[in-house]
Design a protein around this motif. Structure first.
Motif, short mmCIF file in Angstrom:
data_model
loop_
_atom_site.label_atom_id
_atom_site.label_comp_id
_atom_site.label_asym_id
_atom_site.label_seq_id
_atom_site.Cartn_x
_atom_site.Cartn_y
_atom_site.Cartn_z
N ALA A 97 0.78 -1.27 0.08
CA ALA A 97 -0.18 -0.05 -0.01
C ALA A 97 0.74 1.25 -0.07
O ALA A 97 2.15 1.28 0.36
CB ALA A 97 -0.97 -0.06 1.18
N ALA A 98 0.63 2.37 -0.72
CA ALA A 98 1.10 3.67 -0.83
C ALA A 98 1.28 4.36 0.62
O ALA A 98 2.55 4.82 0.75
CB ALA A 98 0.25 4.47 -1.74
N ALA A 99 0.56 4.10 1.63
CA ALA A 99 0.88 4.60 2.87
C ALA A 99 2.02 4.41 3.61
O ALA A 99 2.32 5.06 4.35
CB ALA A 99 -0.60 4.13 3.76
N VAL A 100 2.42 3.16 3.42
CA VAL A 100 3.83 2.88 3.93
C VAL A 100 4.97 3.85 3.70
O VAL A 100 5.82 3.97 4.61
CB VAL A 100 4.34 1.36 3.52
N GLU A 101 4.86 4.74 2.91
CA GLU A 101 5.80 5.76 2.49
C GLU A 101 5.59 7.02 3.37
O GLU A 101 6.52 7.77 3.40
CB GLU A 101 5.83 6.19 0.91
N ASP A 102 4.49 7.12 4.02
CA ASP A 102 3.96 8.25 4.76
C ASP A 102 4.27 8.22 6.20
O ASP A 102 3.93 7.36 6.89
CB ASP A 102 2.63 8.48 4.45
N GLY A 103 5.35 8.94 6.38
CA GLY A 103 5.81 8.99 7.95
C GLY A 103 4.72 9.10 9.09
O GLY A 103 4.83 8.92 10.20
N ARG A 104 3.76 9.89 8.51
CA ARG A 104 2.71 10.41 9.54
C ARG A 104 1.72 9.27 9.56
O ARG A 104 0.76 9.03 10.43
CB ARG A 104 2.05 11.53 8.78
N ALA A 105 1.63 8.12 8.65
CA ALA A 105 0.86 7.00 8.73
C ALA A 105 1.26 6.07 9.85
O ALA A 105 2.22 5.27 9.82
CB ALA A 105 0.64 6.26 7.46
N ASP A 107 -1.14 3.84 11.46
CA ASP A 107 -2.40 3.01 11.77
C ASP A 107 -2.14 1.51 11.79
O ASP A 107 -1.14 1.22 11.30
CB ASP A 107 -3.76 3.30 10.80
N LEU A 108 -3.02 0.79 12.27
CA LEU A 108 -2.81 -0.72 12.24
C LEU A 108 -2.64 -1.36 11.07
O LEU A 108 -1.50 -1.95 10.89
CB LEU A 108 -3.89 -1.47 13.00
N ILE A 109 -3.19 -0.91 9.99
CA ILE A 109 -3.13 -1.47 8.74
C ILE A 109 -1.66 -0.89 8.21
O ILE A 109 -0.91 -1.93 7.78
CB ILE A 109 -4.20 -0.75 7.63
N THR A 110 -1.25 0.21 8.32
CA THR A 110 -0.07 0.76 7.51
C THR A 110 0.97 -0.01 8.43
O THR A 110 2.19 -0.52 7.77
CB THR A 110 -0.10 2.04 7.67
N ARG A 111 1.17 -0.10 9.56
CA ARG A 111 1.92 -0.66 10.43
C ARG A 111 2.24 -2.42 10.22
O ARG A 111 3.31 -2.77 9.66
CB ARG A 111 1.86 -1.11 11.95
N LEU A 238 -9.08 2.90 9.60
CA LEU A 238 -9.88 3.60 8.39
C LEU A 238 -10.03 4.93 8.70
O LEU A 238 -9.74 5.94 7.83
CB LEU A 238 -10.89 2.82 8.12
N LEU A 239 -10.37 5.30 9.90
CA LEU A 239 -10.65 6.57 10.22
C LEU A 239 -9.36 7.31 10.35
O LEU A 239 -9.38 8.63 9.78
CB LEU A 239 -11.29 6.84 11.76
N ARG A 240 -8.18 6.83 10.94
CA ARG A 240 -7.01 7.52 10.86
C ARG A 240 -6.54 7.77 9.16
O ARG A 240 -6.19 8.85 8.84
CB ARG A 240 -5.96 6.75 11.51
N SER A 241 -6.85 6.86 8.46
CA SER A 241 -6.49 6.86 6.98
C SER A 241 -7.24 8.20 6.48
O SER A 241 -6.63 8.80 5.50
CB SER A 241 -6.63 5.48 6.23
N ALA A 242 -8.47 8.10 6.61
CA ALA A 242 -9.27 9.21 6.17
C ALA A 242 -8.94 10.72 6.60
O ALA A 242 -8.95 11.67 5.78
CB ALA A 242 -10.88 8.82 6.67
#
Length: 290
Positions: A97-105, A107-111, A238-242
């Motif tokens: 997922a693209a979120a892995v590149e975002d240091g601010r992400a 959340d459970l899914i990205t971790r 999902l809320l954190r992602s939003a």
């Protein structure tokens, strides 16, 4: 021999449709009867990440893998990669997922995705990481309310996401599996433009030829809605992602699809035009026979 996992899911199905008929391929699924669109000579086997023996059978003689895991927080990647390495697999193309590149992400899914990427990079096998932004096909979750009420309900509906056509993700996956030069690469995959839910609703309205409106959910409503579909921890992720999308974290556009495939990424309008029947009222609902 190539192994495709996740073959009954959004991306895996599209990968199978794009493989040449002469490519030796094995398809692993928990329910093999649900696999469709595989090349004519493909072998379909039952496999389950919870059953090491089934992984060993599925991986026998395999040298490249398309890997999809979806049970968030589980150790499916670790189990699969151990079996793949033992079987002599050379190259793994993983859907991340693209979120892995975002240091601010955080959340459970990205971790979970970051941990799985680390496992693959440390496995000793060659790897390619596919990091897509949200799938355009996620808008199919709106289909029921569009059919019944002409309404799209979205959290932060005026925030933009550079969503990507699943077919483009699959095309990049096939290139990575069948062409040289992709090992050790991480590809962030987006569509050609960042769109809001409001803009997507307007495009669907034009294509359907009917009036649609986009209604804003507040966070409590979104939490309640997602809580009926997902475990509480996933709904919170999902809320954190939003929230990150609201803050602009998902609006960046990359040219990776074109760089890998030689053609521009597909637009949301083109994707929607090919899937309009999903948003149309059922015939019985307008008084026509089934």
């Amino acid at each position: 021999m190539m192994l495709v996992t996740g073959a009954t899911g959004t991306i895996g199905r599209e990968v199978l449709r794009r493989l040449a008929p002469d490519v030796p391929v094995r398809v692993m699924a928990r329910q093999p009867a649900r696999v469709t669109g595989a090349p004519g000579k493909a072998e379909t086997v039952r496999g389950d990440y919870d059953e090491p023996e089934s992984l060993d059978r599925a991986l026998r003689g395999v040298d490249s893998v398309f890997l999809v895991t979806s049970r968030i927080g589980r150790d499916d990647d670790a189990r699969f990669l151990r079996a793949a390495r033992a079987a002599g697999v050379r190259h793994v193309v993983k859907l991340s997922a693209a979120a892995v590149e975002d240091g601010r992400a955080d959340d459970l899914i990205t971790r979970w995705q970051r941990d799985n990427e680390d496992l693959l990079r440390g496995s000793g096998m060659e790897w390619t990481l596919l990091r897509p932004r949200s799938f355009m096909s996620n808008t199919l979750s709106w289909a029921s309310s569009i059919r019944s009420d002409g309404v799209v309900r979205a959290l932060y509906g005026k925030s933009a996401n550079a969503c990507v056509d699943p077919r483009d993700i699959a095309e990049v996956a096939v290139r990575a599996l069948t062409e040289p030069g992709h090992a050790g690469r991480a590809y962030v995959l987006t569509g050609p433009a960042a769109l809001t839910a409001t803009e997507q609703t307007a495009q669907l309205s034009e294509l359907l030829g009917r009036s649609l409106r986009c209604e804003e959910l507040d966070p409590a409503e979104a939490r309640s809605l997602w809580g009926t579909r997902y475990p509480e921890a996933v709904a919170e992720a999902l809320l954190r992602s939003a929230e990150r999308q609201r803050d602009g974290a998902k609006a960046g556009v990359r040219d990776t699809v074109e760089e890998v495939t030689g053609r521009p990424a597909g637009t949301f309008r083109a994707w929607a035009a090919g899937h309009l029947t999903a948003f149309m009222p059922h015939r019985s609902a307008v008084g026509q026979p089934e």
